[in-house]
Write an enzyme that holds these catalytic residues in place. Structure first.
Site, PDB file in Angstrom:
ATOM      1  N   CYS A  79       2.794   6.046  -4.712  1.00  0.00           N
ATOM      2  CA  CYS A  79       3.304   6.112  -6.081  1.00  0.00           C
ATOM      3  C   CYS A  79       4.469   7.081  -6.164  1.00  0.00           C
ATOM      4  CB  CYS A  79       2.174   6.529  -7.033  1.00  0.00           C
ATOM      5  SG  CYS A  79       2.707   6.966  -8.690  1.00  0.00           S
ATOM      6  N   CYS A  82       3.822  10.048  -8.379  1.00  0.00           N
ATOM      7  CA  CYS A  82       2.925  11.015  -7.729  1.00  0.00           C
ATOM      8  C   CYS A  82       3.694  11.889  -6.754  1.00  0.00           C
ATOM      9  CB  CYS A  82       1.805  10.280  -7.001  1.00  0.00           C
ATOM     10  SG  CYS A  82       0.749   9.278  -8.074  1.00  0.00           S
TER      11      CYS A  82
END
Length: 790
Positions: A79, A82
């Site tokens: 991600c 992230c």
């Protein structure tokens, strides 16, 4: 509110008594998680980030019935959001590191196959997601989402405080009270607690500084921190407070004083309170007084200026790295050799050392660069380091003399401090020289050295994690110096409170506000912020080559003299040491020479006739003057052997000589003891291989049957004085010495008569066997030939 405040105050008293036990348990847990491989470490976080890895296996121990509140980030390593949030979460972990007994951070990679079902069971559908788990959470608890967080770790920190305050009866036992206090509670605190200092932080209702400082001092003893709102008129009027925020130290009896800081902000309050007299970290020994250190006879204390760098520390670091850490690798090959070459090249180029040290570093650099292969022996490198070639004015002092890096205990600071200081100096010198085209030249050499040679392997792993994460962003030489400084502060933050921390020199964010006030400032949120321009001005002034002190250094002439003496001692030790003759053997050799001179004079007087006729009677031997068998080779090998003065005098053995044994006389003496006794009393001449003369036989000898381990032959023993052989035995021995029978004595070397008889029998049997085999195969061949022919 009053009931809750009373509960919080009593809770603080219990927390003071049990803080040591909790800290030890937390440290043990942290070490356990850092040592185990984890999904988190395989994802966006490593063990260096002070974020506990969460897995399905350790979830029960970490989340269920924990005495601390836990914040968990659920993320996916693929991600992008992230990945962008990871530095913020790491910064948050460093910022609230002192809160760990009450609040800790964890993370789990939901993209890992083993973790997917676990993340789903906690209701995770998007990444990154933060969940707050209260202390003493049950196994059925799935935590509470933290909503609306951004890439501002200060905002997340305040949200965590809000969540922490939602605890009701199950308050984290290590967490002090965070609610505002009053005059009555302050007076009661001194009655129920024996704290040395009470810090009162006056602030407005919307401020978080008081609660943050309270949590920052959570792991320290002899101090309590309380938050006082501006609406608390009694305390505000008593102390005359006009500024919010502000901090006052309050003591029993109503005495107080204002805490002096550069800026009224959280970081400055926390730093100043932690350095108050008597304030120590829980579970750590108190600082050692300078009087005790100065009177220590085993390790004398060297007074030093903490605002300067000492050359003694730099040379000690060089000595330990090159002579101890590199020496732990007997063979240095491939990547390690490349790292060593870069490390020494950087030292030879940028180290601001004394002439003798620089000459040594340059010679080592030239030698390393000239090595053609992909491996070297450390023994060869050691010869260059010790200047075995004795090049003038070239030496690296041996031993360690720590000054600015000395610790209150022998196992604290020292070499790690010296390594950091060494590379700080190298980066600053590189930045000031301006001659390098590679801004990461020094950082790359340090990275390679730490990876290949630094003894603390966990430390090397942590440094490699930091280098892999951010070193690639260094574009200029000043940026390299700044990068190393910032990473050093990251390490200080991680090691603060560890067993390796010296209580006299706590791990702080360096430089301190007292050392460089202009290096510190605050941002719009009131959080601490480094003034990068001022830091870049401070680093060259502190680590510059011109500012290095030479106190406690050994004089160069003494260093060179010690090296010369060491080299001379080594040459003397490595030189072959001839076996020194014993006094008895020297005396025997001198007497042998005298006898030879006498024999030569007699030979000259008698026209070359043999001097040792059988008619002469030998003199009676004494216990300290017994002749020994002469085994020395001589030009007259075919003649009889003479007797020399003994080589065993007073039971002292003489050194083994390269002798050629006269087989005739030696064999007869070795295996024919009885015949030897006859020969000793007879007038038969014995041959000498050293000179062509006949001499009188010496005292009678017999051969002992035990072997002499020092000489490798049968030991000699004196004959009994009353032994006298008869004529018949003397004639038998004379016949045995006849040349016609000498071939038998040659064949019988090392064998008895029984052995020779057995050999003859076996030889006859083998001959008969061979003859029988020959006749058998001949007869068989003849029969087959007849069968084939018509």
């Amino acid at each position: 509110m009053a009931q809750r405040c009373g509960r919080a105050t009593s809770r603080f008293a219990a927390q003071t008594r049990s803080r040591l036990r909790r800290s030890a348990a937390s440290a043990l847990c942290l070490c356990f998680y850092l040592l185990l491989p984890s999904a988190a470490e395989a994802g966006l976080y490593t063990a260096s980030d002070q974020i506990q890895p969460l897995t399905p296996e350790n979830a029960g121990a970490l989340l269920v019935n924990s005495t601390a509140a836990i914040v968990v980030e659920f993320y996916a390593s693929w991600c992008g959001h992230c990945v962008a949030f990871a530095p913020v979460y790491k910064e948050l972990a460093r910022d609230i590191k002192e809160w760990k007994p009450a609040l800790d951070l964890a993370a789990i990679d939901c993209a890992a196959k083993d973790n997917r079902r676990f993340c789903s069971s906690y209701g995770i559908t998007g990444y990154p997601s933060l969940k707050f788990f209260h202390a003493f959470s049950q196994a059925s608890s799935t935590g509470r989402f933290i909503r609306g967080f951004h890439h501002d770790f200060s905002a997340i920190r305040q949200k965590l405080i809000d969540k922490l305050e939602t605890h009701k009866d199950l308050w984290p036992p290590a967490c002090p009270p965070l609610e505002p206090t009053s005059q009555a509670e302050v007076d009661r605190l001194f009655e129920t607690n024996s704290v040395q200092h009470l810090a009162l932080i006056f602030e407005k209702n919307t401020s978080y500084i008081g609660r943050e400082v309270t949590l920052d001092l959570l792991q320290f003893e002899n101090i309590a921190v309380r938050r006082v709102l501006s609406t608390e008129k009694d305390l505000v009027t008593l102390l005359g407070v006009t500024d919010f925020p502000s901090c006052y130290l309050y003591y029993p009896g109503g005495t107080f004083t204002r805490l002096q800081v550069n800026l009224e902000a959280r970081t400055f309050y926390s730093s100043a309170l932690q350095r108050l007299p008597g304030v120590v970290r829980s579970g750590k020994p108190p600082p050692v007084s300078l009087d005790v250190l100065a009177n220590n006879t085993k390790e004398p204390w060297r007074p030093f200026n903490s605002s300067r760098v000492y050359m003694a520390d730099l040379e000690s670091a060089l000595h330990y790295s090159l002579r101890v850490e590199v020496a732990a690798h007997p063979v240095i090959r491939k990547d390690a050799l490349t790292s060593l070459k870069k490390y020494v090249a950087v030292l030879a180029k940028y180290f601001p050392g004394r002439p003798v040290v620089m000459n040594l570093l340059r010679s080592v650099d030239r030698w390393l660069q000239s090595q053609p292969g992909d491996e070297i022996q450390y023994e060869a490198l050691e010869g260059i380091l010790d200047n075995s070639a004795q090049t003038p004015n070239t030496a690296l002092p041996e031993g360690e003399t720590w000054v600015g890096c000395q610790g209150s205990q022998p196992h604290l600071r020292r070499y790690p401090c010296g390594v950091w200081t060494l590379f700080h100096v190298l980066t600053v010198v590189q930045s000031s020289s301006g001659g390098s085209t590679d801004p990461r030249e020094v950082l790359g050499a340090m990275r390679g050295y730490v990876r290949s040679f630094f003894g603390c392997r966990h430390c090397a792993e942590h440094f490699e994690n930091m280098a892999r994460e951010s070193m690639v962003g260094v574009r200029t030489a000043p940026a390299a110096a700044a990068w190393l400084w910032s990473r050093h502060n990251v390490v200080n933050n991680r090691l603060a409170g560890a067993l390796s921390e010296d209580p006299n020199f706590p791990k702080i964010q360096w430089p301190s506000p007292e050392m460089c006030p202009s290096c510190h400032t605050v941002d719009a949120n009131g959080d601490h912020k480094w003034n990068d321009k001022e830091v870049l001005r401070f680093l060259p002034s502190y680590f510059s080559a011109s500012g290095i002190l030479t106190d406690y250094l050994e004089d160069e002439s003494k260093v060179l003299e010690k090296q010369r003496l060491k080299h001379a001692a080594r040459k003397a030790r490595d030189a072959p040491d001839p076996v020194a003759p014993t006094p008895s053997s020297v005396q025997g050799e001198e007497e042998d020479e005298e006898e030879e001179l006498q024999d030569e004079e007699e030979e000259a007087g008698e026209g070359g006739a043999d001097a040792g006729e059988m008619g002469a009677e030998p003199s009676e031997p004494t216990p300290w003057d017994q002749p020994a068998m002469d085994l020395d080779p001589g030009p007259g090998r075919g003649r009889g052997r003479g007797l020399r003065r003994p080589s065993i005098v007073g039971m002292r053995l003489r050194g083994v000589q390269e002798d050629i044994v006269d087989l005739d006389s030696f064999v007869n003496q070795l295996y024919n003891a009885k015949a030897l006794r006859l020969a000793a009393s007879s007038r038969v001449k014995q041959r000498s291989l050293q000179r062509k003369e006949e001499r009188e036989p010496g005292p009678r000898l017999r051969l002992g049957m035990e072997l002499d381990a020092g000489l490798g032959m049968v030991g000699l023993q004196p004959m009994e004085a009353d032994y006298e052989p008869d004529a018949q035995k003397r004639e038998a021995f004379a016949e045995e010495l006849d040349p016609r029978g000498r071939w038998m004595s040659v064949l019988s070397i090392g064998f008895s008569r029984v052995d020779i008889s057995l050999c003859v029998i076996l030889y006859a049997l083998s001959s008969m066997c061979l003859l029988a085999m020959y006749l058998f195969f001949k007869n068989r061949f003849r029969l087959r030939r007849k069968a084939v022919l018509p």
